[in-house]
Design an enzyme around this catalytic site. Structure first.
Site, short mmCIF file in Angstrom:
data_model
loop_
_atom_site.label_atom_id
_atom_site.label_comp_id
_atom_site.label_asym_id
_atom_site.label_seq_id
_atom_site.Cartn_x
_atom_site.Cartn_y
_atom_site.Cartn_z
N LYS A 124 -24.64 -14.42 8.87
CA LYS A 124 -24.13 -15.42 7.91
C LYS A 124 -23.30 -16.54 8.55
O LYS A 124 -23.40 -17.69 8.15
CB LYS A 124 -23.28 -14.73 6.84
CG LYS A 124 -24.07 -13.90 5.84
CD LYS A 124 -23.10 -13.37 4.80
CE LYS A 124 -23.81 -12.65 3.69
NZ LYS A 124 -22.91 -12.38 2.56
N ASP A 175 -22.81 -16.54 -2.88
CA ASP A 175 -21.93 -15.39 -3.15
C ASP A 175 -20.81 -15.72 -4.14
O ASP A 175 -20.51 -14.92 -5.03
CB ASP A 175 -21.31 -14.86 -1.85
CG ASP A 175 -22.31 -14.09 -1.01
OD1 ASP A 175 -23.28 -13.54 -1.57
OD2 ASP A 175 -22.13 -14.04 0.23
#
Ligand code: ATR
Length: 264
Positions: free
Chosen positions: A60, A96
């Site tokens: 990420k 997210d």
């Protein structure tokens, strides 16, 4: 999705169920990609004509430098969980924070200008704190190691709290979010004492098990509870929308993920 390891991901079943329902002829796969292979795996996406991919641990943060364009969320959170391939270029997104906020909304939680305590200051906490701050909340961050809480708080205009302030801070807050891995390591463990509860709601972003000790205790004390599956499903749904331009069936995604969780 590119991850390492990749075999325990719930994302393939979730996305494939949603793709099938919409009659889209596409497939979502989890690929085990080691850090050194991220660049070539991304290049392969373009060659194969893929719409994009999700990124999970450990890619990420590393992916930030591989993107041609970053969304404001990906930039602020400092992580990319969704890549969109557009005309051969990579757009890095982070779904997210919105996923987390949608899971609260689904439970009827309106964060507004209330006070929320966040436990943990790791990667997951960054998206949670970003989402809460953007909704207008006053965010208090506690972490086992205080300096990490302090630097996260500074970055997002939140407040770091010491362990001695934690019980009172929780009791005065409307909500509490656990982003530590405590319930994950042992389902009977809780990051806090059982009687430290906020006034309204408790969210645990751990989803294995679905009902952690923290949520069990909160539910028994009549607080609203939000489990980690909501954030997982909605971050996936947001990514799905970026790739396909269509809204997936949330219920079908959740059921597909639940079916796998129940077998574990
Ligand atoms: P993630 O991306 O899932 O957030 P991470 O970046 O490794 O993973 O962060 C894990 C978080 O859980 C951290 O806040 C960590 O606290 P430290 O910064 O002090 O390591 C927290 N954590 C892990 N195990 C813990 C434990 N036994 N008690 C309290 N906090 C714990």
């Amino acid at each position: 999705m590119f991850a390492h390891p990749a075999k325990h991901s719930l994302s393939p079943v979730m996305h494939n169920a949603a793709l099938e329902l919409l009659g889209l002829e596409a497939q979502y796969e989890a690929r085990d990609v080691i850090p050194e292979a991220l660049k070539s795996a991304l290049e392969q996406l373009v060659i194969s004509g893929a719409w994009g991919c999700n990124l999970s641990i450990p890619h990420k943060e590393a992916a930030l430098t591989q993107m041609h364009h970053l969304s404001p969320q990906a930039q602020a959170i400092g992580a990319v969980n969704t890549v969109l391939v557009k005309n051969g270029f990579f757009e890095g997104h982070n779904t997210d924070a919105d996923g987390f906020m949608r899971s609260l909304e689904e439970a009827g939680v309106r964060v507004g200008q209330t006070s929320v305590v966040v436990l943990g200051a790791g990667g997951a906490a960054r998206a949670v704190v970003y989402g809460l701050k953007h909704a207008g909340a006053e965010v208090l961050i506690w972490n086992r190691s205080f300096p990490r809480a302090e630097s996260l708080a500074q970055e997002f205009q939140a407040r770091a709290i010491e362990t001695s302030e934690l019980p009172a801070s929780i009791q005065n807050a409307a909500g509490l979010v656990n982003t530590t891995s405590v319930g994950l390591e042992n389902p009977d463990d809780s990051p806090i004492a059982d009687d430290w509860l906020p006034q309204d709601w408790v969210c645990d972003i751990v989803y294995r098990p679905l009902e952690t000790r923290l949520l069990r205790v909160a539910k028994a004390a009549k607080r609203r509870t939000i489990d980690g599956l909501g954030m997982l499903v909605y971050q996936g749904a947001n990514a799905f929308e970026l790739w396909t331009g269509q809204s997936p069936d949330i219920k079908v995604m959740r059921q597909a993920a639940m079916a796998v969780l129940e077998k574990l």
